[in-house]
Design an enzyme around this catalytic site. Structure first.
Site, PDB file in Angstrom:
ATOM      1  N   LYS A  38       0.855  -1.195   0.000  1.00 45.74           N
ATOM      2  CA  LYS A  38       0.000   0.000   0.000  1.00 45.74           C
ATOM      3  C   LYS A  38       0.888   1.240   0.000  1.00 45.74           C
ATOM      4  CE  LYS A  38      -1.221   1.656   3.892  1.00 45.74           C
ATOM      5  NZ  LYS A  38      -0.677   3.044   3.889  1.00 45.74           N
ATOM      6  N   ASP A  91      -5.327   1.010   8.764  1.00 41.55           N
ATOM      7  CA  ASP A  91      -5.050   0.707   7.357  1.00 41.55           C
ATOM      8  C   ASP A  91      -5.797  -0.520   6.845  1.00 41.55           C
ATOM      9  OD1 ASP A  91      -3.370   2.808   6.726  1.00 41.55           O
ATOM     10  OD2 ASP A  91      -1.528   1.734   7.237  1.00 41.55           O
TER      11      ASP A  91
END
Length: 296
Positions: A12, A144
């Site tokens: 990510k 996240d």
């Protein structure tokens, strides 16, 4: 009979990150910072494999496995237990994590691993779609997790729970580089100084070209760069080195660091830049990848 399941835990990358506020006292997440971030995913990452077993257990492999061996209870096992508890079942699995991404590096490795674990175990345990709210379950483990479960380009707001999927991105590539220093997130936020930033809205129609994307990322910036650089002096050198590579549209810090990135509009230019970065010893860890702007 259940068969083993494998999922890719893609890296990510926070292309931009603005700290826009803090949750007030009395809120369930009081003290947490509120963010406005443009998040994308690489076509590379860790790999999670789950297989039938009577109990939950985890084995580690890969170039960065040693960085996790001291953790008796990492996010992968936490995710597995949380899903089992939500299902109300006595279930087990042999979980294997091939750790290919640096630890505490600002590219969501632990959260992506946990998200991949959720998906792999849901398939192994034959969990019906919608039977468990994986996003809510994930948010309880880390901010996240929701975007890593989505695993597609998103504008992320709040503490990570507000996701706005982006229009498909144009073809774009990135070069990731990490200086070999773990940089946990809490100290970076603690070191941050200055006022909060205003949100910056990406265009509703998305980005037509890689140059358009780079222009937006450059304007939005990363509010944690100065704080992260103070804790890891290699970051400014890495950013300068990436920005100097031929074909680089922009260099920036991903999340709280210490991984930095450069954007490229051309896959061949990326390949040349990656080879030069390796030959020049730009960083101990360098990885080139396409940004996946089309697949959910």
């Amino acid at each position: 009979m259940s068969v083993a399941q494998t999922r890719l835990a893609r890296a990510k990358i926070n292309l931009s990150l603005r700290v826009v506020g803090r949750r007030p006292d009395g809120d369930a997440k009081a003290g947490y910072h509120e963010l406005d971030s443009l998040v994308v995913f690489a076509e590379a990452g860790d790999q999670v494999t789950v297989a039938p077993a009577e109990t939950l257990r985890l084995s580690l492999a890969g170039p960065f496995a040693e960085g996790l061996r001291g953790e008796g209870d990492n996010l992968v096992l936490q995710a597995a237990r949380a899903l089992a508890e939500a299902l109300g079942r006595q279930v087990g699995a042999a979980i294997s994590l091939d750790k290919r991404l640096p630890v505490s590096s600002g590219i969501g490795g632990g959260s992506a691993d946990a998200a991949a674990t959720f998906k792999a175990l849901a398939a192994l345990w034959k969990v019906a779609e919608g039977a468990v709210d994986l996003t809510a379950l994930g948010l309880a483990l880390g901010a996240d997790l929701p975007v890593c479960l989505a695993s597609r380009p998103c504008r992320v707001r709040g503490i990570g729970e507000v996701l706005e999927p982006m229009a498909p991105l144009p073809p774009v590539w990135l070069l990731l580089a990490n200086p070999g220093q773990a940089l946990p997130t809490p100290p970076v936020f603690a070191a941050r100084r200055g006022a909060f930033s205003a949100p910056l809205d990406p265009p509703d129609e998305g980005f037509a070209t890689a140059d358009d994307l780079a222009a937006f990322v450059g304007a939005a910036g990363n509010d944690l760069t100065e704080a992260a650089s103070g804790l890891c002096p290699e970051i400014p050198k890495l950013l300068a080195g990436l920005a100097s590579l031929e074909g680089a549209l922009l260099a920036g810090l991903s999340g709280s660091g210490a991984t930095c990135f450069a954007l490229f509009a051309d896959g061949e230019a990326l390949a040349v830049a990656e080879e030069k970065a390796r030959l020049d010893g730009l960083a101990p860890w360098v990885l080139g990848s396409a940004i996946d702007g089309h697949r959910g």
